[in-house]
Design a protein around this motif. Structure first.
Motif, PDB file in Angstrom:
ATOM      1  N   GLY A   1      -3.637   9.923  -3.191  1.00  0.00           N
ATOM      2  CA  GLY A   1      -5.044  10.180  -3.450  1.00  0.00           C
ATOM      3  C   GLY A   1      -5.480   9.830  -4.864  1.00  0.00           C
ATOM      4  O   GLY A   1      -6.477  10.347  -5.362  1.00  0.00           O
ATOM      5  N   LYS A   2      -4.755   8.909  -5.537  1.00  0.00           N
ATOM      6  CA  LYS A   2      -5.144   8.491  -6.891  1.00  0.00           C
ATOM      7  C   LYS A   2      -6.515   7.826  -6.873  1.00  0.00           C
ATOM      8  O   LYS A   2      -7.430   8.223  -7.575  1.00  0.00           O
ATOM      9  CB  LYS A   2      -4.113   7.514  -7.461  1.00  0.00           C
ATOM     10  CG  LYS A   2      -2.763   8.083  -7.750  1.00  0.00           C
ATOM     11  CD  LYS A   2      -1.795   7.066  -8.346  1.00  0.00           C
ATOM     12  CE  LYS A   2      -1.362   6.021  -7.349  1.00  0.00           C
ATOM     13  NZ  LYS A   2      -0.487   6.531  -6.275  1.00  0.00           N
ATOM     14  N   THR A   3      -6.640   6.796  -6.045  1.00  0.00           N
ATOM     15  CA  THR A   3      -7.891   6.045  -6.008  1.00  0.00           C
ATOM     16  C   THR A   3      -9.045   6.916  -5.536  1.00  0.00           C
ATOM     17  O   THR A   3     -10.122   6.897  -6.122  1.00  0.00           O
ATOM     18  CB  THR A   3      -7.720   4.822  -5.100  1.00  0.00           C
ATOM     19  OG1 THR A   3      -6.682   4.002  -5.646  1.00  0.00           O
ATOM     20  CG2 THR A   3      -8.991   4.028  -4.995  1.00  0.00           C
ATOM     21  N   THR A   4      -8.809   7.689  -4.501  1.00  0.00           N
ATOM     22  CA  THR A   4      -9.846   8.572  -3.966  1.00  0.00           C
ATOM     23  C   THR A   4     -10.308   9.551  -5.036  1.00  0.00           C
ATOM     24  O   THR A   4     -11.497   9.820  -5.168  1.00  0.00           O
ATOM     25  CB  THR A   4      -9.298   9.318  -2.739  1.00  0.00           C
ATOM     26  OG1 THR A   4      -8.871   8.358  -1.775  1.00  0.00           O
ATOM     27  CG2 THR A   4     -10.332  10.238  -2.131  1.00  0.00           C
TER      28      THR A   4
ATOM     29  N   GLU B   1      -6.005   3.363   8.187  1.00  0.00           N
ATOM     30  CA  GLU B   1      -7.038   3.729   7.212  1.00  0.00           C
ATOM     31  C   GLU B   1      -7.591   2.447   6.602  1.00  0.00           C
ATOM     32  O   GLU B   1      -6.946   1.411   6.604  1.00  0.00           O
ATOM     33  CB  GLU B   1      -6.412   4.570   6.093  1.00  0.00           C
ATOM     34  CG  GLU B   1      -5.689   5.808   6.584  1.00  0.00           C
ATOM     35  CD  GLU B   1      -6.412   7.097   6.233  1.00  0.00           C
ATOM     36  OE1 GLU B   1      -7.488   7.011   5.615  1.00  0.00           O
ATOM     37  OE2 GLU B   1      -5.903   8.169   6.557  1.00  0.00           O
TER      38      GLU B   1
ATOM     39  N   ASN C   1     -10.019  15.601   4.685  1.00  0.00           N
ATOM     40  CA  ASN C   1     -11.375  15.508   5.236  1.00  0.00           C
ATOM     41  C   ASN C   1     -11.640  14.065   5.626  1.00  0.00           C
ATOM     42  O   ASN C   1     -11.686  13.189   4.761  1.00  0.00           O
ATOM     43  CB  ASN C   1     -12.361  15.997   4.161  1.00  0.00           C
ATOM     44  CG  ASN C   1     -13.819  15.867   4.592  1.00  0.00           C
ATOM     45  OD1 ASN C   1     -14.682  15.659   3.773  1.00  0.00           O
ATOM     46  ND2 ASN C   1     -14.105  16.009   5.883  1.00  0.00           N
TER      47      ASN C   1
ATOM     48  N   PRO D   1      -9.440  19.280   0.122  1.00  0.00           N
ATOM     49  CA  PRO D   1      -8.967  19.417   1.514  1.00  0.00           C
ATOM     50  C   PRO D   1      -8.842  18.053   2.183  1.00  0.00           C
ATOM     51  O   PRO D   1      -9.487  17.080   1.768  1.00  0.00           O
ATOM     52  CB  PRO D   1     -10.080  20.237   2.164  1.00  0.00           C
ATOM     53  CG  PRO D   1     -11.307  19.863   1.407  1.00  0.00           C
ATOM     54  CD  PRO D   1     -10.864  19.628  -0.017  1.00  0.00           C
TER      55      PRO D   1
ATOM     56  N   LYS E   1       0.872  -1.180   0.000  1.00  0.00           N
ATOM     57  CA  LYS E   1       0.000   0.000   0.000  1.00  0.00           C
ATOM     58  C   LYS E   1       0.906   1.226   0.000  1.00  0.00           C
ATOM     59  O   LYS E   1       1.891   1.287   0.749  1.00  0.00           O
ATOM     60  CB  LYS E   1      -0.926  -0.002   1.215  1.00  0.00           C
ATOM     61  CG  LYS E   1      -1.821   1.208   1.348  1.00  0.00           C
ATOM     62  CD  LYS E   1      -2.908   1.269   0.304  1.00  0.00           C
ATOM     63  CE  LYS E   1      -3.709   2.557   0.331  1.00  0.00           C
ATOM     64  NZ  LYS E   1      -3.107   3.643  -0.481  1.00  0.00           N
ATOM     65  N   GLY E   2       0.537   2.194  -0.862  1.00  0.00           N
ATOM     66  CA  GLY E   2       1.392   3.365  -0.953  1.00  0.00           C
ATOM     67  C   GLY E   2       1.173   4.386   0.146  1.00  0.00           C
ATOM     68  O   GLY E   2       0.078   4.480   0.691  1.00  0.00           O
TER      69      GLY E   2
ATOM     70  N   GLY F   1       0.077   6.651  -2.065  1.00  0.00           N
ATOM     71  CA  GLY F   1      -0.808   7.240  -1.069  1.00  0.00           C
ATOM     72  C   GLY F   1      -1.112   8.709  -1.260  1.00  0.00           C
ATOM     73  O   GLY F   1      -1.354   9.409  -0.282  1.00  0.00           O
TER      74      GLY F   1
HETATM   75  N1  LIG Z   1      -8.769  14.416   0.932  1.00  0.00           N
HETATM   76  C1  LIG Z   1      -8.566  13.395   1.755  1.00  0.00           C
HETATM   77  N2  LIG Z   1      -8.795  13.561   3.066  1.00  0.00           N
HETATM   78  C2  LIG Z   1      -8.568  12.539   3.930  1.00  0.00           C
HETATM   79  N3  LIG Z   1      -8.104  11.338   3.594  1.00  0.00           N
HETATM   80  C3  LIG Z   1      -7.861  11.108   2.314  1.00  0.00           C
HETATM   81  C4  LIG Z   1      -8.070  12.102   1.312  1.00  0.00           C
HETATM   82  N4  LIG Z   1      -7.737  11.582   0.110  1.00  0.00           N
HETATM   83  C5  LIG Z   1      -7.344  10.322   0.349  1.00  0.00           C
HETATM   84  N5  LIG Z   1      -7.425  10.023   1.671  1.00  0.00           N
HETATM   85  C6  LIG Z   1      -7.032   8.778   2.328  1.00  0.00           C
HETATM   86  O1  LIG Z   1      -5.625   8.683   2.222  1.00  0.00           O
HETATM   87  C7  LIG Z   1      -5.238   7.346   1.889  1.00  0.00           C
HETATM   88  C8  LIG Z   1      -4.501   7.377   0.558  1.00  0.00           C
HETATM   89  O2  LIG Z   1      -5.381   7.721  -0.492  1.00  0.00           O
HETATM   90  P1  LIG Z   1      -5.517   6.763  -1.765  1.00  0.00           P
HETATM   91  O3  LIG Z   1      -5.547   5.344  -1.353  1.00  0.00           O
HETATM   92  O4  LIG Z   1      -6.648   7.284  -2.582  1.00  0.00           O
HETATM   93  O5  LIG Z   1      -4.134   7.093  -2.481  1.00  0.00           O
HETATM   94  P2  LIG Z   1      -3.478   6.317  -3.709  1.00  0.00           P
HETATM   95  O6  LIG Z   1      -2.576   7.295  -4.344  1.00  0.00           O
HETATM   96  O7  LIG Z   1      -4.539   5.720  -4.540  1.00  0.00           O
HETATM   97  O8  LIG Z   1      -2.648   5.183  -2.946  1.00  0.00           O
HETATM   98  P3  LIG Z   1      -1.818   4.005  -3.689  1.00  0.00           P
HETATM   99  O9  LIG Z   1      -0.534   4.651  -4.091  1.00  0.00           O
HETATM  100  O10 LIG Z   1      -1.634   2.945  -2.634  1.00  0.00           O
HETATM  101  O11 LIG Z   1      -2.645   3.528  -4.847  1.00  0.00           O
HETATM  102  C9  LIG Z   1      -6.510   6.522   1.846  1.00  0.00           C
HETATM  103  O12 LIG Z   1      -6.641   5.862   3.061  1.00  0.00           O
HETATM  104  C10 LIG Z   1      -7.610   7.564   1.635  1.00  0.00           C
HETATM  105  O13 LIG Z   1      -8.819   7.182   2.224  1.00  0.00           O
END
Ligand SMILES: Nc1ncnc2c1ncn2[C@@H]1O[C@H](COP(=O)(O)OP(=O)(O)OP(=O)(O)O)[C@@H](O)[C@H]1O
Ligand SMILES: Nc1ncnc2c1ncn2[C@@H]1O[C@H](COP(=O)(O)OP(=O)(O)OP(=O)(O)O)[C@@H](O)[C@H]1O
Ligand SMILES: [Mg+2]
Ligand SMILES: [Mg+2]
Lengths: 260, 260
Positions: free
Chosen positions: B15-18, A155, B220, B218, A11-12, B13
């Protein structure tokens, strides 16, 4: 011979590099001779220890692909008792470059075995900072390691990835490295005011019991400021809560190792 | 034919997936027929859209490795106007499996071209959620994409990784996909009280100007709670600041696309 610990989680952004840098610095601060091996093509551990791209002449890429002797790649850092083998961007191509190579998973292990023979094995600990994937680089680290440290962000997505990681660990243990054990799970970026964080931490402790370190690393902005100055948090601000947590983690690690 | 946007950043981590989940949901909410393709072996976008491992019969693994027709893998989601092609854990092995395969970088592009021929291309947008690396999966997404969206966390390590990403984009543009453009950089997990975040955001806007979206996402907690319920934040809590930011991002995206 040194204890080899891989810092792993596919996980990143969960705090692998931050843990490798600051735990290594804390171990060095209490007198343990420690080496950080950076095998992530991003090279964040190298940057965070003050070694920029221009200073990375010999790297973990040379060790893994060209079977360069490890001791010729080791650099000293600004921290006494702490050394680094830096990463290189070309690590991104290793999966393909070693596609048909014999014993592709044993490259780091062979390099560490070579180190021990030369007597520079006065090292106490070797921490390997892994990239966010379960590719040949991470498998190399798991094959060479005595144990793994799993930084875990409190998370939901981070928790979801844990079972994939543990399946891979089992595979490596049965086919590549029978001695591989989980040294510990470290909860990172912990914020007690946050419901989700409390819930994840309760879940993890219920599932994994003593494998989870008592020490939790709190979310602390000083930790994320330090890499911009090329310093571990312990040097950038030794009295911040983040640094204190990593010092506590180091002493808890030593205690656990003594018990084993 | 649909606009294809890859959501890419090898830093973990950020925020790509989010962003893939919530931007897609916001686009669907304003009437754009949207498809999310999850090509990350972690499968977080699939989970975040309520499709657990048991429901992932045909996946992006089948599309990329076995050249399965895309339309037979598309699932509806709980969100009207939003569809998903789920991921599979076996994506972790694709780099090796396609090591010597012809046109290994064009698998997603071929699949999308096949989709357009069948007339199901009533889609307006396709968002591809990428893993945290610049491997064959991400290169496939970049080869198939019209543009890329780069979620950027306002932290030092995230900024450091940007230049590697942009080098890779240039490589893909010259050798695989001449039309590839940066659609935009989105600042994520932004906390205005934090010096480092303000500094990084100023730096990024100075370097990249209009490429950086005005809308910032932000930090959140509601956003990070939503995946545990298998829902996008916009469904879990449509009135929280995170959801509102993604709605704003969607309308800013549409405006930018009209101008181009
Ligand atoms: N704006 C935000 N506010 C709070 N938490 C966030 C926000 N955006 C993302 N997160 C949380 O931060 C973590 C990392 O986000 P996410 O998994 O979307 O990143 P990613 O770039 O897809 O990670 P990976 O590199 O593992 O694919 C997750 O647990 C997600 O729920
Ligand atoms: N305890 C903490 N408090 C605040 N920020 C932190 C903490 N630990 C890590 N960070 C920050 O969070 C981000 C992610 O941490 P880090 O880069 O160490 O994770 P990683 O798992 O090594 O990421 P990757 O998967 O990309 O290798 C970094 O910007 C880092 O500075
Ligand atoms: Mg890292
Ligand atoms: Mg992701």
């Amino acid at each position: 011979t040194p204890r080899v610990l891989a810092v792993v989680n596919q996980k990143g952004g969960v705090g692998k590099t931050t843990t490798a840098i600051n735990l290594a610095t804390a171990l060095a601060a209490i007198g343990q001779k420690t080496l950080v091996m950076d095998i992530d093509p991003q090279g964040n551990a190298s940057t965070g220890l003050g070694v920029g791209p221009a200073d990375r002449k010999k790297t973990t890429y040379d060790v893994i692909v060209d079977e360069e002797k490890l001791q010729s790649t080791i650099l000293s850092t600004l921290v006494p008792n702490l050394w680094l083998v830096p990463a290189h961007y070309d690590l991104a191509g290793v999966e393909l470059e070693l596609a048909n190579a014999p014993r592709r998973s044993y490259r780091i292990k062979q390099a560490l075995d070579g180190l021990t023979k030369t007597g520079t094995d006065k090292l106490d600990y070797i921490l390997i900072d892994c990239p966010p994937s379960l590719n040949v680089l991470t498998v190399n680290a798991l094959t060479a390691a005595d144990g793994l440290i799993v930084p875990l962000q409190c998370e939901f997505f981070a928790l979801e990835g844990l079972s994939q990681l543990l399946r891979t660990v089992d595979l490596v243990r049965t086919s590549l490295n029978p001695k591989l054990a989980i040294q510990g799970i470290v909860l990172t970026m912990y914020d007690g005011r946050n419901n989700l964080a409390r819930q994840v931490s309760t879940d993890v402790r219920q599932h994994f019991g003593d494998l989870v370190y008592n020490t939790m690393i709190p979310r602390n902005v000083r930790i994320s400021e330090a890499p911009g100055f090329g310093k571990p948090a312990l040097i950038y601000d030794h009295s911040c809560v983040g640094s204190k947590a990593y010092m506590k983690l180091a002493s808890e690690l030593i205690k656990r190792e003594k018990i084993e």
